[in-house]
Design a protein around this motif. Structure first.
Motif, PDB file in Angstrom:
ATOM      1  N   LEU A 141       0.832  -1.207   0.000  1.00 43.89           N
ATOM      2  CA  LEU A 141       0.000   0.000   0.000  1.00 43.89           C
ATOM      3  C   LEU A 141       0.866   1.256   0.000  1.00 43.89           C
ATOM      4  CD1 LEU A 141      -2.803   1.320   0.213  1.00 43.89           C
ATOM      5  CD2 LEU A 141      -2.537   1.211   2.701  1.00 43.89           C
ATOM      6  N   VAL A 142       1.886   1.295   0.838  1.00 49.02           N
ATOM      7  CA  VAL A 142       2.779   2.454   0.892  1.00 49.02           C
ATOM      8  C   VAL A 142       3.468   2.649  -0.459  1.00 49.02           C
ATOM      9  CG1 VAL A 142       4.913   3.339   1.932  1.00 49.02           C
ATOM     10  CG2 VAL A 142       3.130   2.365   3.376  1.00 49.02           C
ATOM     11  N   THR A 143       3.891   1.556  -1.071  1.00 47.45           N
ATOM     12  CA  THR A 143       4.546   1.638  -2.381  1.00 47.45           C
ATOM     13  C   THR A 143       3.584   2.182  -3.438  1.00 47.45           C
ATOM     14  OG1 THR A 143       6.012  -0.189  -1.810  1.00 47.45           O
ATOM     15  CG2 THR A 143       5.762   0.322  -4.146  1.00 47.45           C
ATOM     16  N   ALA A 144       2.364   1.677  -3.460  1.00 49.54           N
ATOM     17  CA  ALA A 144       1.380   2.134  -4.448  1.00 49.54           C
ATOM     18  C   ALA A 144       1.026   3.602  -4.237  1.00 49.54           C
ATOM     19  CB  ALA A 144       0.123   1.269  -4.376  1.00 49.54           C
ATOM     20  N   VAL A 145       0.792   4.003  -2.994  1.00 50.05           N
ATOM     21  CA  VAL A 145       0.410   5.387  -2.707  1.00 50.05           C
ATOM     22  C   VAL A 145       1.546   6.345  -3.048  1.00 50.05           C
ATOM     23  CG1 VAL A 145      -0.149   7.008  -0.843  1.00 50.05           C
ATOM     24  CG2 VAL A 145      -1.334   4.821  -0.999  1.00 50.05           C
ATOM     25  N   SER A 146       2.772   5.987  -2.674  1.00 45.78           N
ATOM     26  CA  SER A 146       3.895   6.882  -2.972  1.00 45.78           C
ATOM     27  C   SER A 146       4.165   6.950  -4.474  1.00 45.78           C
ATOM     28  CB  SER A 146       5.149   6.468  -2.200  1.00 45.78           C
ATOM     29  OG  SER A 146       5.566   5.176  -2.573  1.00 45.78           O
ATOM     30  N   SER A 147       3.955   5.853  -5.183  1.00 48.39           N
ATOM     31  CA  SER A 147       4.124   5.880  -6.640  1.00 48.39           C
ATOM     32  C   SER A 147       3.096   6.790  -7.297  1.00 48.39           C
ATOM     33  CB  SER A 147       4.007   4.466  -7.211  1.00 48.39           C
ATOM     34  OG  SER A 147       5.036   3.644  -6.723  1.00 48.39           O
ATOM     35  N   LEU A 148       1.849   6.675  -6.876  1.00 48.98           N
ATOM     36  CA  LEU A 148       0.808   7.544  -7.430  1.00 48.98           C
ATOM     37  C   LEU A 148       1.052   9.002  -7.073  1.00 48.98           C
ATOM     38  CD1 LEU A 148      -2.333   5.314  -6.790  1.00 48.98           C
ATOM     39  CD2 LEU A 148      -1.236   5.815  -8.996  1.00 48.98           C
ATOM     40  N   MET A 149       1.569   9.249  -5.874  1.00 44.78           N
ATOM     41  CA  MET A 149       1.889  10.614  -5.470  1.00 44.78           C
ATOM     42  C   MET A 149       3.001  11.180  -6.361  1.00 44.78           C
ATOM     43  SD  MET A 149       2.720  12.048  -1.645  1.00 44.78           S
ATOM     44  CE  MET A 149       3.761  10.657  -1.306  1.00 44.78           C
ATOM     45  N   ASP A 150       4.013  10.375  -6.638  1.00 42.41           N
ATOM     46  CA  ASP A 150       5.103  10.821  -7.510  1.00 42.41           C
ATOM     47  C   ASP A 150       4.606  11.118  -8.925  1.00 42.41           C
ATOM     48  OD1 ASP A 150       6.871  10.563  -5.423  1.00 42.41           O
ATOM     49  OD2 ASP A 150       7.689   8.642  -6.093  1.00 42.41           O
ATOM     50  N   ILE A 151       3.717  10.281  -9.423  1.00 42.86           N
ATOM     51  CA  ILE A 151       3.146  10.513 -10.755  1.00 42.86           C
ATOM     52  C   ILE A 151       2.338  11.809 -10.757  1.00 42.86           C
ATOM     53  CG2 ILE A 151       1.463   9.654 -12.436  1.00 42.86           C
ATOM     54  CD1 ILE A 151       2.424   6.789 -11.604  1.00 42.86           C
ATOM     55  N   GLY A 152       1.559  12.025  -9.711  1.00 39.74           N
ATOM     56  CA  GLY A 152       0.769  13.255  -9.600  1.00 39.74           C
ATOM     57  C   GLY A 152       1.649  14.493  -9.558  1.00 39.74           C
ATOM     58  N   ILE A 153       2.738  14.428  -8.808  1.00 46.03           N
ATOM     59  CA  ILE A 153       3.657  15.565  -8.735  1.00 46.03           C
ATOM     60  C   ILE A 153       4.285  15.814 -10.095  1.00 46.03           C
ATOM     61  CG2 ILE A 153       5.867  16.323  -7.764  1.00 46.03           C
ATOM     62  CD1 ILE A 153       4.961  14.958  -5.127  1.00 46.03           C
ATOM     63  N   GLY A 154       4.648  14.742 -10.791  1.00 49.73           N
ATOM     64  CA  GLY A 154       5.200  14.893 -12.136  1.00 49.73           C
ATOM     65  C   GLY A 154       4.207  15.554 -13.086  1.00 49.73           C
ATOM     66  N   CYS A 155       2.941  15.202 -12.954  1.00 49.78           N
ATOM     67  CA  CYS A 155       1.902  15.830 -13.790  1.00 49.78           C
ATOM     68  C   CYS A 155       1.757  17.311 -13.454  1.00 49.78           C
ATOM     69  CB  CYS A 155       0.572  15.111 -13.616  1.00 49.78           C
ATOM     70  SG  CYS A 155       0.545  13.470 -14.350  1.00 49.78           S
ATOM     71  N   LEU A 156       1.843  17.663 -12.183  1.00 47.31           N
ATOM     72  CA  LEU A 156       1.783  19.080 -11.806  1.00 47.31           C
ATOM     73  C   LEU A 156       2.956  19.850 -12.402  1.00 47.31           C
ATOM     74  CD1 LEU A 156       0.795  18.876  -8.028  1.00 47.31           C
ATOM     75  CD2 LEU A 156      -0.603  19.746  -9.904  1.00 47.31           C
ATOM     76  N   ILE A 157       4.137  19.262 -12.372  1.00 51.40           N
ATOM     77  CA  ILE A 157       5.327  19.934 -12.897  1.00 51.40           C
ATOM     78  C   ILE A 157       5.244  20.100 -14.408  1.00 51.40           C
ATOM     79  CG2 ILE A 157       7.831  19.679 -13.217  1.00 51.40           C
ATOM     80  CD1 ILE A 157       7.903  18.383 -10.418  1.00 51.40           C
ATOM     81  N   ALA A 158       4.542  19.203 -15.071  1.00 51.42           N
ATOM     82  CA  ALA A 158       4.483  19.220 -16.537  1.00 51.42           C
ATOM     83  C   ALA A 158       3.705  20.412 -17.103  1.00 51.42           C
ATOM     84  CB  ALA A 158       3.867  17.918 -17.043  1.00 51.42           C
ATOM     85  N   PHE A 159       2.848  21.013 -16.302  1.00 51.06           N
ATOM     86  CA  PHE A 159       2.020  22.109 -16.806  1.00 51.06           C
ATOM     87  C   PHE A 159       2.397  23.419 -16.123  1.00 51.06           C
ATOM     88  CE2 PHE A 159      -0.408  18.235 -17.412  1.00 51.06           C
ATOM     89  CZ  PHE A 159      -0.687  18.329 -18.772  1.00 51.06           C
ATOM     90  N   ARG A 160       2.523  24.451 -16.918  1.00 48.33           N
ATOM     91  CA  ARG A 160       3.015  25.745 -16.429  1.00 48.33           C
ATOM     92  C   ARG A 160       2.204  26.300 -15.257  1.00 48.33           C
ATOM     93  NH1 ARG A 160       6.664  29.272 -17.210  1.00 48.33           N
ATOM     94  NH2 ARG A 160       6.332  31.506 -17.128  1.00 48.33           N
ATOM     95  N   GLN A 161       0.887  26.194 -15.330  1.00 45.31           N
ATOM     96  CA  GLN A 161       0.045  26.775 -14.283  1.00 45.31           C
ATOM     97  C   GLN A 161       0.267  26.117 -12.918  1.00 45.31           C
ATOM     98  OE1 GLN A 161      -3.854  26.322 -15.959  1.00 45.31           O
ATOM     99  NE2 GLN A 161      -3.862  28.426 -16.743  1.00 45.31           N
ATOM    100  N   SER A 162       0.609  24.848 -12.916  1.00 46.87           N
ATOM    101  CA  SER A 162       0.765  24.136 -11.647  1.00 46.87           C
ATOM    102  C   SER A 162       2.219  23.748 -11.367  1.00 46.87           C
ATOM    103  CB  SER A 162      -0.105  22.876 -11.652  1.00 46.87           C
ATOM    104  OG  SER A 162       0.244  22.043 -12.739  1.00 46.87           O
ATOM    105  N   CYS A 163       3.136  24.206 -12.203  1.00 41.55           N
ATOM    106  CA  CYS A 163       4.536  23.813 -12.091  1.00 41.55           C
ATOM    107  C   CYS A 163       5.144  24.224 -10.746  1.00 41.55           C
ATOM    108  CB  CYS A 163       5.336  24.395 -13.247  1.00 41.55           C
ATOM    109  SG  CYS A 163       7.037  23.809 -13.306  1.00 41.55           S
ATOM    110  N   ARG A 164       4.929  25.458 -10.325  1.00 43.74           N
ATOM    111  CA  ARG A 164       5.514  25.933  -9.067  1.00 43.74           C
ATOM    112  C   ARG A 164       5.042  25.073  -7.889  1.00 43.74           C
ATOM    113  NH1 ARG A 164       8.140  30.239  -8.095  1.00 43.74           N
ATOM    114  NH2 ARG A 164       7.420  31.369  -9.915  1.00 43.74           N
ATOM    115  N   ALA A 165       3.740  24.804  -7.823  1.00 44.28           N
ATOM    116  CA  ALA A 165       3.212  23.958  -6.744  1.00 44.28           C
ATOM    117  C   ALA A 165       3.801  22.556  -6.822  1.00 44.28           C
ATOM    118  CB  ALA A 165       1.691  23.898  -6.824  1.00 44.28           C
ATOM    119  N   GLY A 166       3.925  22.020  -8.017  1.00 52.03           N
ATOM    120  CA  GLY A 166       4.498  20.686  -8.186  1.00 52.03           C
ATOM    121  C   GLY A 166       5.947  20.613  -7.753  1.00 52.03           C
ATOM    122  N   LEU A 167       6.709  21.651  -8.067  1.00 46.99           N
ATOM    123  CA  LEU A 167       8.113  21.675  -7.656  1.00 46.99           C
ATOM    124  C   LEU A 167       8.243  21.751  -6.133  1.00 46.99           C
ATOM    125  CD1 LEU A 167       9.514  23.987 -10.450  1.00 46.99           C
ATOM    126  CD2 LEU A 167      10.075  21.568 -10.109  1.00 46.99           C
TER     127      LEU A 167
END
Length: 89
Positions: A14-40
């Motif tokens: 569960l910890v592995t799955a949740v942290s993996s999804l969190m990392d993917i979500g952060i990567g998606c935030l960084i990918a878009f200019r409007q949410s990049c600062r929050a993602g970083l």
């Protein structure tokens, strides 16, 4: 590694799955200019928490020369550089 640190297998999964999804979500935030600062900022915070948690739960991870903890420091520095240059791109 979590199982070796004393976690039950279902909890480790569960910890592995949740942290993996969190990392993917952060990567998606960084990918878009409007949410990049929050993602970083989230990426830096999560990376620091990974480092602290791993240092407490699995300190042997620091000994792996190509392990996740060794790569986390430079990744944090790169996120800080991206924050500093965000307005210029």
């Amino acid at each position: 590694m979590l199982v070796e640190a004393g976690f039950a297998l279902p909890l480790a999964n569960l910890v592995t799955a949740v942290s993996s999804l969190m990392d993917i979500g952060i990567g998606c935030l960084i990918a878009f200019r409007q949410s990049c600062r929050a993602g970083l900022w989230l990426g830096i915070a999560v990376s620091l928490s990974y480092m602290m948690g791993a240092a407490i739960l699995t300190p042997a991870m620091w000994l792996e020369p190509l392990g996740a903890l060794v790569k986390t420091g430079p990744a944090i520095v790169l996120m800080m550089v991206a924050l500093a240059t965000l307005e210029e791109r």
